[in-house]
Design a protein around this motif. Structure first.
Motif, PDB file in Angstrom:
ATOM      1  N   TRP A 132       1.237 -17.749 -11.115  1.00  0.00           N
ATOM      2  CA  TRP A 132       2.223 -18.771 -11.466  1.00  0.00           C
ATOM      3  C   TRP A 132       2.667 -19.534 -10.230  1.00  0.00           C
ATOM      4  CZ3 TRP A 132       3.360 -18.498 -16.756  1.00  0.00           C
ATOM      5  CH2 TRP A 132       2.995 -17.308 -17.392  1.00  0.00           C
ATOM      6  N   ASN A 133       2.910 -20.832 -10.415  1.00  0.00           N
ATOM      7  CA  ASN A 133       3.561 -21.625  -9.377  1.00  0.00           C
ATOM      8  C   ASN A 133       5.039 -21.257  -9.409  1.00  0.00           C
ATOM      9  OD1 ASN A 133       5.062 -23.798  -8.131  1.00  0.00           O
ATOM     10  ND2 ASN A 133       3.201 -25.014  -8.188  1.00  0.00           N
ATOM     11  N   SER A 134       5.542 -20.672  -8.332  1.00  0.00           N
ATOM     12  CA  SER A 134       6.905 -20.121  -8.380  1.00  0.00           C
ATOM     13  C   SER A 134       7.983 -21.197  -8.361  1.00  0.00           C
ATOM     14  CB  SER A 134       7.121 -19.151  -7.209  1.00  0.00           C
ATOM     15  OG  SER A 134       6.986 -19.818  -5.979  1.00  0.00           O
ATOM     16  N   SER A 135       7.655 -22.411  -7.949  1.00  0.00           N
ATOM     17  CA  SER A 135       8.680 -23.461  -7.930  1.00  0.00           C
ATOM     18  C   SER A 135       8.766 -24.203  -9.264  1.00  0.00           C
ATOM     19  CB  SER A 135       8.411 -24.451  -6.793  1.00  0.00           C
ATOM     20  OG  SER A 135       7.130 -25.019  -6.920  1.00  0.00           O
ATOM     21  N   THR A 136       7.611 -24.400  -9.938  1.00  0.00           N
ATOM     22  CA  THR A 136       7.619 -25.109 -11.225  1.00  0.00           C
ATOM     23  C   THR A 136       7.579 -24.155 -12.415  1.00  0.00           C
ATOM     24  OG1 THR A 136       5.193 -25.264 -11.322  1.00  0.00           O
ATOM     25  CG2 THR A 136       6.377 -27.035 -10.158  1.00  0.00           C
ATOM     26  N   GLY A 137       7.178 -22.895 -12.186  1.00  0.00           N
ATOM     27  CA  GLY A 137       7.044 -21.946 -13.283  1.00  0.00           C
ATOM     28  C   GLY A 137       5.784 -22.145 -14.101  1.00  0.00           C
ATOM     29  N   GLU A 138       4.863 -22.948 -13.602  1.00  0.00           N
ATOM     30  CA  GLU A 138       3.647 -23.291 -14.354  1.00  0.00           C
ATOM     31  C   GLU A 138       2.585 -22.205 -14.200  1.00  0.00           C
ATOM     32  OE1 GLU A 138       0.374 -26.950 -14.592  1.00  0.00           O
ATOM     33  OE2 GLU A 138       1.803 -26.824 -12.940  1.00  0.00           O
ATOM     34  N   ASN A 139       1.912 -21.887 -15.315  1.00  0.00           N
ATOM     35  CA  ASN A 139       0.764 -20.991 -15.296  1.00  0.00           C
ATOM     36  C   ASN A 139      -0.417 -21.748 -14.697  1.00  0.00           C
ATOM     37  OD1 ASN A 139      -1.306 -19.200 -15.761  1.00  0.00           O
ATOM     38  ND2 ASN A 139      -1.050 -19.107 -17.985  1.00  0.00           N
ATOM     39  N   THR A 140      -0.974 -21.260 -13.597  1.00  0.00           N
ATOM     40  CA  THR A 140      -2.076 -21.976 -12.928  1.00  0.00           C
ATOM     41  C   THR A 140      -3.400 -21.800 -13.670  1.00  0.00           C
ATOM     42  OG1 THR A 140      -2.577 -20.082 -11.520  1.00  0.00           O
ATOM     43  CG2 THR A 140      -0.972 -21.682 -10.681  1.00  0.00           C
ATOM     44  N   LEU A 141      -3.424 -20.907 -14.682  1.00  0.00           N
ATOM     45  CA  LEU A 141      -4.595 -20.700 -15.552  1.00  0.00           C
ATOM     46  C   LEU A 141      -5.810 -20.165 -14.800  1.00  0.00           C
ATOM     47  CD1 LEU A 141      -4.304 -23.948 -17.745  1.00  0.00           C
ATOM     48  CD2 LEU A 141      -3.397 -21.660 -18.224  1.00  0.00           C
ATOM     49  N   VAL A 142      -5.592 -19.468 -13.688  1.00  0.00           N
ATOM     50  CA  VAL A 142      -6.691 -18.784 -13.002  1.00  0.00           C
ATOM     51  C   VAL A 142      -7.153 -17.625 -13.886  1.00  0.00           C
ATOM     52  CG1 VAL A 142      -7.357 -17.427 -10.972  1.00  0.00           C
ATOM     53  CG2 VAL A 142      -5.846 -19.399 -10.720  1.00  0.00           C
ATOM     54  N   ASN A 143      -8.463 -17.512 -14.091  1.00  0.00           N
ATOM     55  CA  ASN A 143      -9.013 -16.489 -14.981  1.00  0.00           C
ATOM     56  C   ASN A 143      -9.549 -15.315 -14.151  1.00  0.00           C
ATOM     57  OD1 ASN A 143     -10.118 -15.012 -17.057  1.00  0.00           O
ATOM     58  ND2 ASN A 143     -11.858 -16.379 -17.382  1.00  0.00           N
ATOM     59  N   TYR A 144      -8.886 -14.160 -14.270  1.00  0.00           N
ATOM     60  CA  TYR A 144      -9.324 -12.960 -13.549  1.00  0.00           C
ATOM     61  C   TYR A 144     -10.180 -12.044 -14.425  1.00  0.00           C
ATOM     62  CZ  TYR A 144      -5.597 -14.359 -10.329  1.00  0.00           C
ATOM     63  OH  TYR A 144      -4.807 -15.063  -9.452  1.00  0.00           O
ATOM     64  N   GLY A 145     -10.416 -12.454 -15.677  1.00  0.00           N
ATOM     65  CA  GLY A 145     -11.132 -11.587 -16.599  1.00  0.00           C
ATOM     66  C   GLY A 145     -10.233 -10.454 -17.077  1.00  0.00           C
ATOM     67  N   LYS A 146     -10.855  -9.405 -17.590  1.00  0.00           N
ATOM     68  CA  LYS A 146     -10.079  -8.252 -18.068  1.00  0.00           C
ATOM     69  C   LYS A 146      -9.625  -7.408 -16.880  1.00  0.00           C
ATOM     70  CE  LYS A 146     -10.200  -4.194 -21.068  1.00  0.00           C
ATOM     71  NZ  LYS A 146     -10.966  -3.368 -22.018  1.00  0.00           N
ATOM     72  N   VAL A 147      -8.321  -7.195 -16.782  1.00  0.00           N
ATOM     73  CA  VAL A 147      -7.752  -6.341 -15.733  1.00  0.00           C
ATOM     74  C   VAL A 147      -7.134  -5.132 -16.432  1.00  0.00           C
ATOM     75  CG1 VAL A 147      -6.164  -6.218 -13.778  1.00  0.00           C
ATOM     76  CG2 VAL A 147      -7.295  -8.388 -14.329  1.00  0.00           C
ATOM     77  N   CYS A 148      -7.901  -4.045 -16.484  1.00  0.00           N
ATOM     78  CA  CYS A 148      -7.500  -2.861 -17.254  1.00  0.00           C
ATOM     79  C   CYS A 148      -6.161  -2.319 -16.760  1.00  0.00           C
ATOM     80  CB  CYS A 148      -8.586  -1.802 -17.143  1.00  0.00           C
ATOM     81  SG  CYS A 148      -8.287  -0.355 -18.155  1.00  0.00           S
ATOM     82  N   ASN A 149      -5.194  -2.179 -17.679  1.00  0.00           N
ATOM     83  CA  ASN A 149      -3.847  -1.742 -17.311  1.00  0.00           C
ATOM     84  C   ASN A 149      -3.266  -0.937 -18.463  1.00  0.00           C
ATOM     85  OD1 ASN A 149      -1.182  -1.446 -16.532  1.00  0.00           O
ATOM     86  ND2 ASN A 149      -0.667  -3.601 -16.744  1.00  0.00           N
ATOM     87  N   GLU A 150      -3.307   0.378 -18.330  1.00  0.00           N
ATOM     88  CA  GLU A 150      -2.800   1.259 -19.389  1.00  0.00           C
ATOM     89  C   GLU A 150      -1.504   1.957 -18.978  1.00  0.00           C
ATOM     90  OE1 GLU A 150      -6.026   3.876 -20.124  1.00  0.00           O
ATOM     91  OE2 GLU A 150      -7.280   2.347 -21.099  1.00  0.00           O
ATOM     92  N   SER A 151      -0.906   1.520 -17.867  1.00  0.00           N
ATOM     93  CA  SER A 151       0.295   2.187 -17.365  1.00  0.00           C
ATOM     94  C   SER A 151       1.485   1.934 -18.290  1.00  0.00           C
ATOM     95  CB  SER A 151       0.618   1.679 -15.955  1.00  0.00           C
ATOM     96  OG  SER A 151       1.820   2.237 -15.490  1.00  0.00           O
ATOM     97  N   ARG A 152       2.239   2.985 -18.555  1.00  0.00           N
ATOM     98  CA  ARG A 152       3.414   2.857 -19.407  1.00  0.00           C
ATOM     99  C   ARG A 152       4.665   2.512 -18.598  1.00  0.00           C
ATOM    100  NH1 ARG A 152       2.920   1.485 -24.052  1.00  0.00           N
ATOM    101  NH2 ARG A 152       4.887   2.462 -24.672  1.00  0.00           N
ATOM    102  N   LYS A 153       4.523   2.521 -17.281  1.00  0.00           N
ATOM    103  CA  LYS A 153       5.672   2.179 -16.432  1.00  0.00           C
ATOM    104  C   LYS A 153       5.237   1.123 -15.429  1.00  0.00           C
ATOM    105  CE  LYS A 153       4.726   6.426 -13.828  1.00  0.00           C
ATOM    106  NZ  LYS A 153       5.273   7.698 -13.353  1.00  0.00           N
ATOM    107  N   GLY A 154       5.961   0.981 -14.312  1.00  0.00           N
ATOM    108  CA  GLY A 154       5.633  -0.047 -13.343  1.00  0.00           C
ATOM    109  C   GLY A 154       4.323   0.207 -12.630  1.00  0.00           C
TER     110      GLY A 154
END
Length: 399
Positions: A273-295
């Motif tokens: 994200w662009n932190s000043s405008t809040g815009e999603n930059t739409l960069v595609n990282y593919g699938k980023v596996c994340n099964e964590s139930r916490k931080g």
């Protein structure tokens, strides 16, 4: 290398260019170092790591057993093979040890004499490093998932705290009390991070799928709620409006210059994200596996071009270029799920903690000597990382 130095001496190049190029080369050559070990102290999963920014020498770790360990990363033996020793620890026998899992540890940004820790035992503790005694303890109604102190603040001493409550708590080190509360999330707050560019700007991520940016000086507080569709999604959509992810958002991290914010969610997506405008930059990282139930604690490089993100990915660590989304490599070495990693920018080293109770050191590979019969130009082409290959071609070549 010699060309960089000559251009720098002649004033043809930006002085920082050589440093950026070498830092980038070192990150691209990160490997599990067989000569460096980190002393194994924890008897259970390691949830969080932090290296102090003053010297870059001391590292904290926090485990699921409530234990906190302080390591010295310096090599005093001057031998290539050595172990990073634990200087001290807050073990199970310590009278002030956390009763449950430690979720976040952080050094005081300006001095190694103090560090902080938060836990599922509903407390945030401020520790005196020299005596290893808590100077202050903050109590909360729910489990604490995350906390963060601003690395650049000069006019406030606020610690942002994310708990099981949807309210973000701000604890003031000067007064020793919770100064105020930020309301807006609907479920527990899993990650918080102050901007490294503006001392009053705070980012928070929640299980409600939302990421909010706050100016803590404002009465209303919330500046914006990040929208993955940039406001263009149809109203008939079943997806909730103004969500950053279609699942729990359990990790966020600013780039070193504070211009961009990287978030990760249980929808197996990572977004920039662009932190000043809040815009999603739409960069595609593919699938980023994340099964964590916490931080989830991931890290971003500093001083490279391009910059890289180091993201726990099952029992491996995925390395992405931040602005193109390319998966550069997977660092393999842990036997169980990786929960956290931290980047050491002075020497471009990476340390990771896992459920296998180990902390692994990922160190840049040494340069191999160049044989006399191979030209430097052909060697540089031979070892060029795909991220830097020149894909340009003229129409004549294509024809």
């Amino acid at each position: 290398m010699l060309g960089f130095i000559a251009a720098r001496q002649a004033g043809l190049d930006d002085p920082a260019r050589l440093r950026r190029a070498e830092a980038t080369r070192r990150v691209l050559s990160l490997e599990l170092n067989k000569d460096r070990d980190v002393e194994r102290i924890h008897g259970s999963a390691i949830n969080t790591l932090d290296i102090e920014p003053v010297e870059g020498r001391y590292m904290l770790s926090g485990g699921s057993d409530g234990v906190i360990v302080l390591y010295d990363l310096e090599n005093f033996s001057r031998k290539p093979c050595y172990t990073c020793k634990a200087i001290c620890s807050v073990g199970r026998s310590h009278p002030d040890v956390h009763r449950f899992s430690v979720e976040t540890v952080q050094w005081y940004p300006h001095d190694t004499g103090m560090f902080t820790s938060s836990s599922f035992d509903k407390t945030l503790k401020i520790w005196d490093t020299n005596t290893l005694q808590p100077a202050e303890v903050f109590h909360f109604e729910g489990t604490v998932y995350s906390h963060h102190m601003s690395p650049v603040a000069t006019k406030h001493c606020l610690i942002a705290v994310g708990t099981k409550s949807p309210k973000v708590q701000l604890c003031d080190l000067k007064s020793g009390s919770c100064s105020h509360i930020l309301q807006g999330h609907r479920q527990e707050v899993l990650a918080v991070s102050w901007s490294p560019r503006h001392e009053y700007i705070l980012a928070t991520a929640s299980a409600d799928g939302r990421v909010k940016l706050w100016d803590v000086r404002r009465a209303s507080g919330c500046l914006t709620t990040l929208d993955q569709h940039n406001g263009e999604k149809s109203k008939a959509s079943s997806e909730a409006a103004n969500t950053a992810h279609n699942g729990r958002v359990n990790g966020l991290c600013y780039t070193n210059d504070g211009l961009h914010l990287l978030t990760i969610g249980t929808d197996d997506r990572m977004r920039l994200w662009n932190s000043s405008t809040g815009e999603n930059t739409l960069v595609n990282y593919g699938k980023v596996c994340n099964e964590s139930r916490k931080g989830l604690k991931f890290a971003i490089s500093c001083g490279c071009n391009p910059e890289f993100a180091f993201v726990p990915y099952g029992s491996t660590i995925a390395v992405y270029t931040i602005f193109s989304g390319e998966l550069i490599t997977m660092l393999r070495g842990h036997y169980n799920t990786v929960d956290c990693c931290v980047f050491q920018p002075n020497f471009q080293e990476l340390y990771s903690g896992s459920k296998d109770c180990n902390i692994l050191a990922w160190i840049p590979a040494l340069r191999e000597p160049i044989p006399d019969d191979i030209s430097e130009k052909s060697l540089s082409q031979q070892h060029l990382n795909p991220a830097y290959e020149d894909a340009w071609s003229s129409s004549e070549d294509e024809g």
